[in-house]
Design a protein around this motif. Structure first.
Motif, PDB file in Angstrom:
ATOM      1  N   ALA A   1       0.827  -1.202   0.000  1.00 15.92           N
ATOM      2  CA  ALA A   1       0.000   0.000   0.000  1.00 15.92           C
ATOM      3  C   ALA A   1       0.862   1.253   0.000  1.00 15.92           C
ATOM      4  CB  ALA A   1      -0.900  -0.016   1.228  1.00 15.92           C
ATOM      5  N   GLN A   2       0.411   2.294  -0.620  1.00 17.37           N
ATOM      6  CA  GLN A   2       1.127   3.569  -0.691  1.00 17.37           C
ATOM      7  C   GLN A   2       0.319   4.645   0.014  1.00 17.37           C
ATOM      8  OE1 GLN A   2       3.973   4.912  -1.759  1.00 17.37           O
ATOM      9  NE2 GLN A   2       4.756   2.848  -1.992  1.00 17.37           N
ATOM     10  N   ALA A   3       0.690   4.962   1.247  1.00 19.10           N
ATOM     11  CA  ALA A   3      -0.016   6.041   1.923  1.00 19.10           C
ATOM     12  C   ALA A   3       0.575   7.369   1.467  1.00 19.10           C
ATOM     13  CB  ALA A   3       0.111   5.885   3.423  1.00 19.10           C
ATOM     14  N   ALA A   4      -0.261   8.336   1.223  1.00 20.62           N
ATOM     15  CA  ALA A   4       0.211   9.615   0.706  1.00 20.62           C
ATOM     16  C   ALA A   4       0.654  10.534   1.832  1.00 20.62           C
ATOM     17  CB  ALA A   4      -0.884  10.275  -0.116  1.00 20.62           C
ATOM     18  N   ASP A   5       0.269  10.190   3.047  1.00 17.08           N
ATOM     19  CA  ASP A   5       0.516  11.138   4.136  1.00 17.08           C
ATOM     20  C   ASP A   5       1.774  10.800   4.934  1.00 17.08           C
ATOM     21  OD1 ASP A   5      -1.932   9.740   6.456  1.00 17.08           O
ATOM     22  OD2 ASP A   5      -0.478   8.831   5.098  1.00 17.08           O
ATOM     23  N   GLU A   6       2.731  10.163   4.300  1.00 23.55           N
ATOM     24  CA  GLU A   6       3.987   9.903   4.999  1.00 23.55           C
ATOM     25  C   GLU A   6       5.147  10.105   4.033  1.00 23.55           C
ATOM     26  OE1 GLU A   6       3.975   5.807   6.174  1.00 23.55           O
ATOM     27  OE2 GLU A   6       4.344   5.141   4.128  1.00 23.55           O
ATOM     28  N   TYR A   7       6.284  10.395   4.642  1.00 19.74           N
ATOM     29  CA  TYR A   7       7.500  10.546   3.855  1.00 19.74           C
ATOM     30  C   TYR A   7       8.292   9.269   4.043  1.00 19.74           C
ATOM     31  CZ  TYR A   7      11.645  12.778   1.900  1.00 19.74           C
ATOM     32  OH  TYR A   7      12.718  13.116   1.106  1.00 19.74           O
TER      33      TYR A   7
ATOM     34  N   ALA B   1      19.725   7.167  13.084  1.00 16.15           N
ATOM     35  CA  ALA B   1      18.588   7.482  12.221  1.00 16.15           C
ATOM     36  C   ALA B   1      17.281   7.277  12.972  1.00 16.15           C
ATOM     37  CB  ALA B   1      18.625   6.602  10.970  1.00 16.15           C
ATOM     38  N   ASP B   2      17.186   6.177  13.709  1.00 14.07           N
ATOM     39  CA  ASP B   2      15.969   5.918  14.499  1.00 14.07           C
ATOM     40  C   ASP B   2      15.693   7.063  15.463  1.00 14.07           C
ATOM     41  OD1 ASP B   2      15.254   3.516  13.392  1.00 14.07           O
ATOM     42  OD2 ASP B   2      16.390   2.304  14.823  1.00 14.07           O
ATOM     43  N   LEU B   3      16.758   7.459  16.151  1.00 11.53           N
ATOM     44  CA  LEU B   3      16.616   8.533  17.140  1.00 11.53           C
ATOM     45  C   LEU B   3      16.134   9.821  16.477  1.00 11.53           C
ATOM     46  CD1 LEU B   3      17.541   9.579  20.130  1.00 11.53           C
ATOM     47  CD2 LEU B   3      19.421  10.541  18.840  1.00 11.53           C
ATOM     48  N   LEU B   4      16.822  10.173  15.398  1.00 13.90           N
ATOM     49  CA  LEU B   4      16.489  11.446  14.759  1.00 13.90           C
ATOM     50  C   LEU B   4      15.094  11.412  14.145  1.00 13.90           C
ATOM     51  CD1 LEU B   4      17.526  14.259  14.034  1.00 13.90           C
ATOM     52  CD2 LEU B   4      18.270  13.333  11.844  1.00 13.90           C
ATOM     53  N   VAL B   5      14.749  10.293  13.502  1.00 13.82           N
ATOM     54  CA  VAL B   5      13.434  10.202  12.862  1.00 13.82           C
ATOM     55  C   VAL B   5      12.334  10.323  13.919  1.00 13.82           C
ATOM     56  CG1 VAL B   5      11.864   8.602  11.713  1.00 13.82           C
ATOM     57  CG2 VAL B   5      14.160   8.954  10.804  1.00 13.82           C
ATOM     58  N   ASP B   6      12.510   9.635  15.054  1.00 16.00           N
ATOM     59  CA  ASP B   6      11.511   9.724  16.123  1.00 16.00           C
ATOM     60  C   ASP B   6      11.388  11.154  16.631  1.00 16.00           C
ATOM     61  OD1 ASP B   6      11.038   7.085  15.849  1.00 16.00           O
ATOM     62  OD2 ASP B   6      12.116   6.433  17.649  1.00 16.00           O
ATOM     63  N   ALA B   7      12.539  11.782  16.845  1.00 11.32           N
ATOM     64  CA  ALA B   7      12.518  13.145  17.375  1.00 11.32           C
ATOM     65  C   ALA B   7      11.922  14.117  16.365  1.00 11.32           C
ATOM     66  CB  ALA B   7      13.928  13.574  17.764  1.00 11.32           C
TER      67      ALA B   7
ATOM     68  N   VAL C   1       7.910  19.446  12.217  1.00 14.14           N
ATOM     69  CA  VAL C   1       7.612  18.013  12.352  1.00 14.14           C
ATOM     70  C   VAL C   1       8.049  17.257  11.093  1.00 14.14           C
ATOM     71  CG1 VAL C   1       5.729  16.320  12.473  1.00 14.14           C
ATOM     72  CG2 VAL C   1       5.708  18.329  13.961  1.00 14.14           C
ATOM     73  N   GLY C   2       8.649  16.102  11.299  1.00 13.21           N
ATOM     74  CA  GLY C   2       9.033  15.232  10.186  1.00 13.21           C
ATOM     75  C   GLY C   2       9.863  15.973   9.157  1.00 13.21           C
ATOM     76  N   ILE C   3       9.530  15.758   7.905  1.00 18.46           N
ATOM     77  CA  ILE C   3      10.141  16.529   6.824  1.00 18.46           C
ATOM     78  C   ILE C   3       9.054  17.390   6.219  1.00 18.46           C
ATOM     79  CG2 ILE C   3      11.136  16.383   4.517  1.00 18.46           C
ATOM     80  CD1 ILE C   3      12.816  14.080   5.423  1.00 18.46           C
ATOM     81  N   ASN C   4       9.192  18.685   6.373  1.00 12.73           N
ATOM     82  CA  ASN C   4       8.198  19.648   5.891  1.00 12.73           C
ATOM     83  C   ASN C   4       6.791  19.314   6.405  1.00 12.73           C
ATOM     84  OD1 ASN C   4       7.511  21.988   4.486  1.00 12.73           O
ATOM     85  ND2 ASN C   4       6.862  20.817   2.674  1.00 12.73           N
ATOM     86  N   GLY C   5       6.710  18.900   7.658  1.00 15.15           N
ATOM     87  CA  GLY C   5       5.392  18.637   8.255  1.00 15.15           C
ATOM     88  C   GLY C   5       4.841  17.256   7.958  1.00 15.15           C
ATOM     89  N   VAL C   6       5.546  16.479   7.118  1.00 11.20           N
ATOM     90  CA  VAL C   6       5.096  15.117   6.805  1.00 11.20           C
ATOM     91  C   VAL C   6       5.917  14.138   7.646  1.00 11.20           C
ATOM     92  CG1 VAL C   6       4.706  13.441   4.969  1.00 11.20           C
ATOM     93  CG2 VAL C   6       4.705  15.887   4.454  1.00 11.20           C
ATOM     94  N   LYS C   7       5.216  13.249   8.329  1.00 14.05           N
ATOM     95  CA  LYS C   7       5.937  12.303   9.207  1.00 14.05           C
ATOM     96  C   LYS C   7       6.785  11.328   8.387  1.00 14.05           C
ATOM     97  CE  LYS C   7       3.762  12.819  13.482  1.00 14.05           C
ATOM     98  NZ  LYS C   7       2.821  12.393  14.495  1.00 14.05           N
ATOM     99  N   ILE C   8       7.941  11.013   8.933  1.00 20.14           N
ATOM    100  CA  ILE C   8       8.882  10.143   8.222  1.00 20.14           C
ATOM    101  C   ILE C   8       8.627   8.694   8.590  1.00 20.14           C
ATOM    102  CG2 ILE C   8      11.322   9.614   7.830  1.00 20.14           C
ATOM    103  CD1 ILE C   8      11.899  12.462   8.956  1.00 20.14           C
ATOM    104  N   ASN C   9       8.620   7.842   7.582  1.00 16.56           N
ATOM    105  CA  ASN C   9       8.501   6.404   7.807  1.00 16.56           C
ATOM    106  C   ASN C   9       9.753   5.743   7.245  1.00 16.56           C
ATOM    107  OD1 ASN C   9       7.832   3.737   7.987  1.00 16.56           O
ATOM    108  ND2 ASN C   9       6.265   3.800   6.392  1.00 16.56           N
TER     109      ASN C   9
END
Lengths: 298, 428, 312
Positions: B23-29, B53-59, B72-80
């Motif tokens: 599946a491709q969710a549009a609301d995540e980076y 990377a885990d630490l930074l992505v969570d933060a 938040v995330g990258i440009n407001g989009v949460k990172i996965n």
């Protein structure tokens, strides 16, 4: 003079390390005709068991001398568990398959064990340097050598002696030899070949783990160390003649001394030494130096 | 026969369709992260980098990173994050790169520790037009041999390690008359030794090479090499060893007293500084492939980062962690710079355009993408000597070299630059 | 005159060629690399049917790739026909020399000696700074007289070349396996001495088989080089050769199509193991390998027999 001495000592130290690893491999091949790739994993498991136990042991502030016994114990337990588990739980169902298929089977086991080791011990290095530095060093002809390495030579000599003696001078050793020479005939004469296989495999696994446990103090125990030693051990065993413990001894000496010679005189050739030696030996002795003679099938 | 094969094909197609229907969710980076998760490079580099990377992505997803990374995330989009093991060589990595981009649909890829992978992957990255940030590999060849649009490297090349090392020993080691080397027998080892010796020739004439050893990578047994180093003594023993090899070499060398009258110089030494602290010889010259770890300049960002990392993993971050973190930070800033509105993910072209010649702050200080026509970072280089005070490792005689002092100017090949006597170098 | 099977192969190849236009790029790439490896394995299968297992096919895989890389760089050409030809010549030359020695060896000694040769090439390449040492170097993308077969930014030429070469090689080897000389392989495996007594030179037959296997391996290497666009000495490392043996045993030696299809399945298996479990993919691969050995002792190809039984 200094140089010759360095080559000699370095070569013998390296040879004894090689022989420790190769002994179990050649024994298992001789008896079971399995070229056991998973031998590298036994080495790694021995190293990890030894290193992690030593770490705990010294953290508890226990007397240091007993750490050497701990290394042997760790190898013994690790070899017994892994050896039994693999032989009884899996390999015995595979006997009778092609030699090549058996290599692949043990390769599959190696892959599984590699990740099992990672799951058990993680990827961080383990150190067990106390037994290595504890023994101090000796100066010979202006060069210092670690006493632990001399101990390694003695242990290897002992292992070789015990192996030779139990193979050639004991009843069970002679039974084992009969299986090496002709499995079917030995079975027909009432030798319990299945039992011999189990015992041999466990001893082989122990020897692999023992090599790892004894190496652990001088190195950093990290993922992948098992894979690195397989080809070295294979080469030594092939040079010596597959299945021959004495051959492995001589093979280890040849490889160890040539490597030391190359490191001191021509460092660029280090990478080629082992394959060069193997090629040379095979070119003149296509079956290795001490191959066990087999009858030709007509 | 015919029937059999067509039947097999049908089964294959069904299985294949089931496997690829992700599946491709549009609301995540979706961020592809490639580092070593198995093998000898996993312990010192791969897994610490993944932890970083885990630490930074969570933060980042929680929005708790200090400014300018507080969005938040990258440009407001949460990172996965999507992880791939870097093991297996360049062919497999090129294949896995395609899978990451096409099958997993990642928005960008950050990764690669091995230089071979860093040379192989950019070609396919360009073909697929996907922003790719190389984070740790050292070879200067990546941007010397080709120009890329979508590929960036946010850590400086290994050139500066060895130019810096040569400068440092010329300055700090009294009576320097000879050097010897022990490096792994692969590109990184050869290049390190070459850069080091050619730089030294330029900086201090008449320094002899007493012996150079190239044991196989992951060899683990260095008895003969240690003897060779002792038979041919030098003031400084240069080594670009890392991971288990470095630790084994230090153990075996120390047990025989090698480091008592020869100084050891470890260009990657910092990566084992905490785990292996007890066994670092006093006075060992240590580098961190940049101003990382102990050498990081004091900043609010670094203080936050070190504190968080220590709290989560129980050890201080080493240089691969810094490299990983600055790669993600650079990608984040470039993406946000390229985006018109918050909450959108800009095109790869726009991100690549914004990334060129970017300058940004990281826990390791300022990163300037000035080389490789705006695709290759330069950083300052730092060396120091290990000293132990009350069981704690501290660095003494620390010397910092400005980026322009240890990196070639844009468009000049590292080897040519060294051979020219560091033409255009500006040192402080 | 074309038989039913031949028509089927031609039709399947045409279908695969057309399918390249619509299939996802990662898949066509995977198939290309898999077919390249499949060609190497095909050569290995020829040797294995004669009872010889080479742990050193990486030698020719790597040599073919480096021949392509060096030739295209030196002569500034990207002509796919020329590059494949160069790889073939390279494999032919090296194997006709090395084969003289190796054709005297059997069993594990053949395996180890062939591995020694490939490791020596590995060592030489690692030592060659001009060839990029262990990092290797990048290879230009191929073209057919300037035509790169670009579709939507993806280069399909190497995929097509791989399909065509795999079919051609498969057909030739299929014929060869049925020729008296091909058949002798099995006889040698069963009993070499009896073959000698029949007046056949075993060494000569093995020598030829070795050369065929080497040429196939270097063709595989050339395809990999052109597809991946990067080559490094890892291609000659023993683990690469081991992987070929792995695929051969997994696929089975029963049919020329087995190694080719087996290679594709292997690559798929590995890439999904990578994706599903980045931390423990080796374990998954190991379990899959053991399962195949236990449940399909004659390799994946033995499945077709089961299918056939089911169909009838």
């Amino acid at each position: 003079m200094n140089l010759a001495l360095a080559v000699l000592v370095d070569g013998v130290v390296y040879s004894s390390w090689l022989f420790l690893i190769a002994a179990g491999l050649t024994l298992i091949y001789g008896v079971m005709k399995i070229l056991n790739m998973a031998h590298g994993s036994f080495y790694a498991i021995g190293a990890y068991s030894g290193a992690s136990l030593i770490g705990v042991y010294f953290a508890g502030g226990n007397p240091p001398w007993a750490s050497y016994l701990l290394l042997v114990g760790a190898a013994l337990v690790a070899g017994l568990i892994v050896g039994l588990l693999i032989e009884r739980g899996f390999l015995r169902f595979m006997y009778g398959r092609d030699e090549v298929v058996m290599i692949l089977v043990t390769y599959g086991i190696l892959l599984i064990l590699e990740d099992a080791i990672k799951l058990l011990w993680g990827v961080d290095p383990y150190f067990a340097y106390q037994p290595y530095t504890l023994l101090g060093r000796t100066k010979i002809g202006g060069l210092s050598f670690a006493n632990y390495d001399f101990m390694l030579i003695c242990v290897t000599a002992l292992v070789a002696l015990v192996l030779w003696w139990s193979l050639n001078r004991t009843r069970s050793g002679k039974i084992l030899q009969s299986v090496i020479h002709d499995r079917e005939m030995a079975g027909a004469l009432g030798v319990n070949v299945t039992k011999i296989f189990t015992i041999t495999f466990v001893i082989g696994a122990f020897l692999g783990a023992f090599a790892g446990a004894l190496t652990a103090p001088g190195i950093s125990v990290v993922p992948g160390i098992g894979i690195e030693v397989i080809i070295l051990a294979f080469a030594v065993v092939v040079i010596g003649g597959l299945g021959s413990v004495g051959g492995a001894f001589v093979g280890a000496l040849i490889v160890g001394l040539s490597r030391a010679l190359s490191v001191h005189l021509y460092p660029d050739g280090e990478l080629f030494v082992i394959y060069g030696v193997m090629g040379l030996v095979l070119a003149f002795r296509p079956q290795g130096l001490f191959a066990i003679a087999g009858a030709r099938k007509i | 026969m015919l029937k059999t094969i067509s039947k097999m094909a049908v089964y294959g197609a069904v299985a294949f369709g089931a496997l690829t229907a992700t599946a491709q969710a549009a609301d995540e980076y979706k961020l592809g992260l490639v580092t070593f998760l198995s093998g000898g490079a996993a312990g010192p580099f791969g897994v610490p980098a993944k932890n970083g990377a885990d630490l930074l992505v969570d933060a980042l997803n929680a929005g708790t990173v200090p400014a300018p990374y507080n969005k938040v995330g990258i440009n407001g989009v949460k990172i996965n994050p999507v992880y791939v093991d870097e093991a297996g060589g360049a062919t497999k990595q090129v294949s896995e790169y395609r899978n990451l981009v096409e099958r997993q649909g990642v928005n960008a890829v950050v990764g690669y520790i091995s230089s071979g992978d860093c040379l192989a992957v950019p070609g396919v990255a360009e073909e697929m037009k996907k922003v790719t940030v190389l984070f740790d590999c050292g070879t200067p060849r990546v941007f010397e041999e080709a120009d890329y649009k979508f590929v960036f490297r946010t850590a400086a090349t290994a050139t500066m390690d060895n130019v810096g090392a040569a400068r440092y020993i010329a300055e700090k080691v009294g009576g320097l008359a000879s050097v010897s080397g022990i490096n792994q027998n692969y590109s990184f080892g050869h290049d390190s030794w070459n850069d080091f010796t050619t730089s030294l020739e330029q900086i201090k004439k008449g320094v002899d090479v007493s012996t150079k050893q190239f044991p196989k990578i992951y060899a683990g047994q260095y008895g003969a090499e240690v003897s060779a180093l002792m038979v041919n003594p030098a003031e400084v023993v240069h080594s670009s060893f890392w991971g288990g090899d470095m630790e084994a070499f230090l153990l075996q060398g120390a047990a025989r007293g090698l480091f008592e009258d020869q100084k050891v110089l470890l260009t990657c030494g910092e990566s084992a500084l905490y785990k292996f602290a007890d066994n670092f010889p006093e006075g060992a010259i240590v580098g961190a492939r940049g101003p990382n770890g102990v050498f990081a300049p004091k900043s609010e960002l670094n203080d936050w980062f070190v504190k968080e990392y220590e709290a989560r993993y129980g050890t201080k971050p080493t240089y691969p962690v810094y490299h990983m973190v600055q790669a993600i930070m650079g990608l984040k800033l470039a993406t946000e710079k390229a985006a018109a509105n918050a909450g959108e993910i800009p095109t790869d072209e726009a991100v690549a355009g914004a990334f060129e010649y970017l300058e940004f702050d990281s826990p390791a200080g300022k990163i300037a993408m000035t080389n490789g026509n705006g695709h290759q970072a330069v950083q300052e280089m730092v060396f120091g000597q290990v000293s132990k005070e009350n069981g704690e490792v501290v660095m003494k005689d620390v010397v910092r070299y400005a980026p322009s002092c240890v990196n070639p100017p844009n468009g000049v090949k590292a080897a040519d630059w060294i051979a020219s006597g560091f033409e255009g170098a500006v040192c402080n | 005159m074309l038989s039913k099977n031949q028509i089927f192969v031609v039709a399947a190849a045409a279908l695969m060629i057309l399918a390249g236009l619509v299939m996802p790029y990662w898949f066509s790439f995977l198939v290309t690399v898999a077919l390249a490896k499949g060609l190497v394995v095909l050569g290995l299968v020829i040797l294995m049917r004669a009872g010889l297992v080479s742990f050193g096919q990486g030698l020719y895989y790597c040599a073919g790739a480096y021949a392509v890389g060096a030739f295209s760089d030196y002569f500034q050409t990207d002509n796919v026909l020329l590059l494949v030809l160069v790889a073939i010549v390279c494999g032919l030359v090296i194997s006709s020399i090395v084969g003289l020695l190796l054709s005297r060896y059997r069993d594990i000694f053949f395996a180890m000696f062939s591995m020694a040769f490939s490791m020596i090439l590995y060592g030489v390449l690692v030592k060659s700074a001009a060839l990029g040492s262990s990092d290797g170097f990048n290879v230009t993308k191929p073209s057919l007289f300037g035509w790169a077969a670009e579709f939507n930014g993806t280069n399909l030429l190497s995929y097509w070349v791989a399909i065509i070469l795999a079919c051609v090689a498969g057909a030739i080897i299929w014929r060869y396996m049925r020729s008296p000389m091909g058949m002798t392989g099995e006889a040698i495996r069963e009993n070499e001495i009896r073959v000698e007594y029949l007046g056949v030179s075993v060494q000569k037959i093995i020598y030829i088989k070795y050369i065929i296997a080497a040429v196939l391996a270097s063709v595989g290497g050339s395809i990999t080089a052109m597809t991946v666009g990067h080559i490094d000495p890892e291609m000659a490392y023993w683990t690469t050769s081991g992987e070929f043996v792995f695929i051969a045993l997994m696929a089975g030696t029963g049919h020329v199509a087995a190694p080719l299809i087996g290679a594709v399945i292997f690559e798929l298996m590995r890439t999904f193991a990578f994706q599903l479990s980045p931390y423990t993919w080796q374990m998954i691969l190991g379990i899959a390998l053991l399962s195949i050995i236990i449940f399909l002792p004659n390799g994946l190809w033995s499945l077709t027999d089961k299918f056939k039984k089911g169909a009838n």
